[in-house]
Enzyme design. Sequence first.
Site, PDB file in Angstrom:
ATOM      1  CE  LYS A 145      49.189 -47.495  80.337  1.00 53.39           C
ATOM      2  NZ  LYS A 145      49.229 -46.181  79.807  1.00 53.39           N
ATOM      3  CD  GLU A 173      45.795 -46.371  82.882  1.00 54.59           C
ATOM      4  OE1 GLU A 173      46.715 -46.752  82.152  1.00 54.59           O
ATOM      5  OE2 GLU A 173      44.841 -45.693  82.477  1.00 54.59           O
ATOM      6  CG  ASN A 176      26.736 -41.715  76.203  1.00 59.89           C
ATOM      7  OD1 ASN A 176      26.029 -42.542  76.764  1.00 59.89           O
ATOM      8  ND2 ASN A 176      27.477 -41.990  75.145  1.00 59.89           N
ATOM      9  N   GLY A 177      26.853 -38.395  79.358  1.00 61.84           N
ATOM     10  CA  GLY A 177      27.157 -37.026  79.763  1.00 61.84           C
ATOM     11  C   GLY A 177      26.582 -36.732  81.129  1.00 61.84           C
ATOM     12  CB  CYS A 198      27.763 -43.572  78.906  1.00 63.85           C
ATOM     13  SG  CYS A 198      27.568 -43.240  80.647  1.00 63.85           S
ATOM     14  NE  ARG A 222      32.170 -45.021  74.549  1.00 61.00           N
ATOM     15  CZ  ARG A 222      32.451 -43.939  73.846  1.00 61.00           C
ATOM     16  NH1 ARG A 222      33.123 -44.062  72.728  1.00 61.00           N
ATOM     17  NH2 ARG A 222      32.048 -42.759  74.216  1.00 61.00           N
ATOM     18  CD1 TRP A 259      32.960 -46.011  83.674  1.00 61.07           C
ATOM     19  CD2 TRP A 259      32.563 -43.860  84.138  1.00 61.07           C
ATOM     20  NE1 TRP A 259      34.017 -45.537  84.409  1.00 61.07           N
ATOM     21  CE2 TRP A 259      33.803 -44.227  84.709  1.00 61.07           C
ATOM     22  CE3 TRP A 259      32.117 -42.547  84.308  1.00 61.07           C
ATOM     23  CZ2 TRP A 259      34.590 -43.338  85.434  1.00 61.07           C
ATOM     24  CZ3 TRP A 259      32.898 -41.663  85.035  1.00 61.07           C
ATOM     25  CH2 TRP A 259      34.125 -42.067  85.586  1.00 61.07           C
TER      26      TRP A 259
HETATM   27  C1  AGP Z   1      45.813 -44.151  79.622  1.00 66.12           C
HETATM   28  O1  AGP Z   1      46.262 -45.435  79.854  1.00 66.12           O
HETATM   29  C2  AGP Z   1      44.573 -43.794  80.303  1.00 66.12           C
HETATM   30  N1  AGP Z   1      43.542 -44.709  80.058  1.00 66.12           N
HETATM   31  C3  AGP Z   1      44.187 -42.355  80.377  1.00 66.12           C
HETATM   32  O2  AGP Z   1      45.118 -41.717  81.203  1.00 66.12           O
HETATM   33  C4  AGP Z   1      44.090 -41.556  79.051  1.00 66.12           C
HETATM   34  O3  AGP Z   1      45.346 -41.383  78.504  1.00 66.12           O
HETATM   35  C5  AGP Z   1      43.412 -40.206  79.328  1.00 66.12           C
HETATM   36  O4  AGP Z   1      42.108 -40.422  79.787  1.00 66.12           O
HETATM   37  C6  AGP Z   1      43.407 -39.307  78.123  1.00 66.12           C
HETATM   38  O5  AGP Z   1      42.704 -39.887  77.061  1.00 66.12           O
HETATM   39  P1  AGP Z   1      42.797 -39.314  75.600  1.00 66.12           P
HETATM   40  O6  AGP Z   1      44.208 -39.503  75.144  1.00 66.12           O
HETATM   41  O7  AGP Z   1      41.837 -40.143  74.809  1.00 66.12           O
HETATM   42  O8  AGP Z   1      42.437 -37.883  75.664  1.00 66.12           O
END
Ligand code: AGP
Length: 614
Positions: free
Chosen positions: A491, A494, A101-102, A2, A27, A75
């Site tokens: 990668k 995702e 958010n949260g 969010c 985001r 989200w």
């Molecule tokens: C990476 O491609 C992802 N989107 C995800 O795994 C990400 O690395 C993870 O959520 C951790 O995020 P951060 O590094 O901002 O803590």
Amino acid sequence: MCGIVGYIGKRNAYPILIKGLHRLEYRGYDSAGIALVDDEGALNVYKCKGKVAALEHFVETKNLGGSIGIAHTRWATHGVPNDVNAHPHCSVSENIALIHNGIIENYRVLKDALEANGYTFRSTTDSEVLVNLIEYIRSTNCCTLLEAVQQALKQVIGAYSIAVIERGNRDEIIAARKSSPLVVGIGEGEYFLGSDPASLIEYTNNFVYVKDGEVALIRRNHPLKLVTLDNRESKIDIKQLELSISQLEKGGYPHFMLKEIYEQPKTIVDCIRGRVNPDSGNVKLSGVIDNRERFLRARRIIFVACGTSWHASLIGEHLIENICRIPVEVEYASEFRYRNPIIHPDDIVVAVSQSGETADTLAAVELARKAGAFVFGICNVVGSSISRATDSGAYIHVGPEIGVASTKAFTGQVTVMAMLALTIGKELGTVSDDYFHEVSQALLELPDKLTEVLKLDAQISELSKIFTYAHNFIYLGRGYNYPTALEGALKLKEISYIHAEGYPAAEMKHGPIALIDNEMPTVVIATPDHTYAKTVSNMEEVKARGGRIIAIIAHEDEQVRRIADYCIEVPVVTECLMPIVVSVPLQLLAYHIAVNKGRNVDQPRNLAKSVTVE
Ligand code: AGP
């Protein structure tokens, strides 16, 4: 996850809020909405499922007047993504609008109590409970909106950043934060509110980071006021953020992800600047040197991270154990925080996070600090919650990463970990001068090597066409490149939604080999290292079962060329930095397959860039 935007000032709020929402799109979200109080005091709320563009279309014929407003990208956590569950949420009387958010963990108890008092709910969200609780308190206690928010938040268990406005009040936004990011941007006679300062950078670079437990009283023509839930006033600390708008735009690339992959030669330069001395070859991270004694007595280093940052941490483990001879553990932050871990005051906990806002990593930091450990942060976003919660740290300085799939942050994290290991190793005397200079020289040469790797893009794009419709992939690597295999697989899944698994190459025989057939491509990282010969044998095993192999190789490797179906040849760097070089073709392979499949590369389904809820 969010996103929050808010505005109060002399301009029309709507265009500022919509632009802010667009800037927060990276985001990850599934619905969007906006609330404005117009000059007559009417509260107008518009929201719908889908992208910000859908919201813009929806409001085309509506009243968008007003110089105060709040806006949100949602989200989904509680309730499916639809128009009703989208934020802002209004109280039953429709007098108060809130964005959140949260997660309100005790929303069920609060909701039951409100229902018992005649409140009804339109959505299935926890956020609608909070806005009604605020209204209930405001009407029963005849208090101000600020007091009602303070009292309501005292009853809330969970994480939040919120913003609240009220019908008939065009002069005031109340915002608050606990474990979810929130900043107030300070302009000339105007204020901005956001979950990410970068989303507001075209209006101001002066920001106040709201701290946990603080409530911001943002009033037209009044100085900003921060108070606690008990109404104790906090000091206003304005920070300047150096960021240019061009860093937040695609700059001619079709996707942010591709731009960020291509930025890597430059981001490595930024990452090592002032840390690796090009003349002497010396390497220094000031966050370590300034806390030298603490590092010298470290009995153990524990990395805590999630996702890609966790993969980078696995490489950090190899680097530190090899170079510093300090035992290292790598933990998923989400597991660490709940499993009553043993933490000694002599331990150093390294929190790794691109965003610096990941809820689980932040909680792990808090846990480690409570246990008396020294906490070192490796973050990208300057001023983020984790960077502020740690004792010391090193930014990776790769600039804003907008694509949800992390690319340049991963290579930046590994680069910082190499510098971390060299700095500690030198202080401890565990690294020889020769090896120290070999790695530091390799760090200086990395940008040129990455420029060379990027020339493989056209070849990888062609290769991707052969494998676009595969349903499963396996990625194999060993040693420093086992985490690279994990990251390559992450990668691909995702952004293309193809199932992919990473494995240590030698583990394949213990199960995954059952999956190998002509339908399942195997990506093997077969660059030279001390397990090279073993990896070649693993490739033979794949071929013997009819598997198809894409090999990442170095030099004219005739041996692997004879076994693999397709080879991607990368330049060689010293073994411990090979993951940085090898990860680039894996990023490009995932990118091109996702593009071929027509996927939304920058905002893949269900994913969020900063995961600010558990
Ligand atoms: C990476 O491609 C992802 N989107 C995800 O795994 C990400 O690395 C993870 O959520 C951790 O995020 P951060 O590094 O901002 O803590």
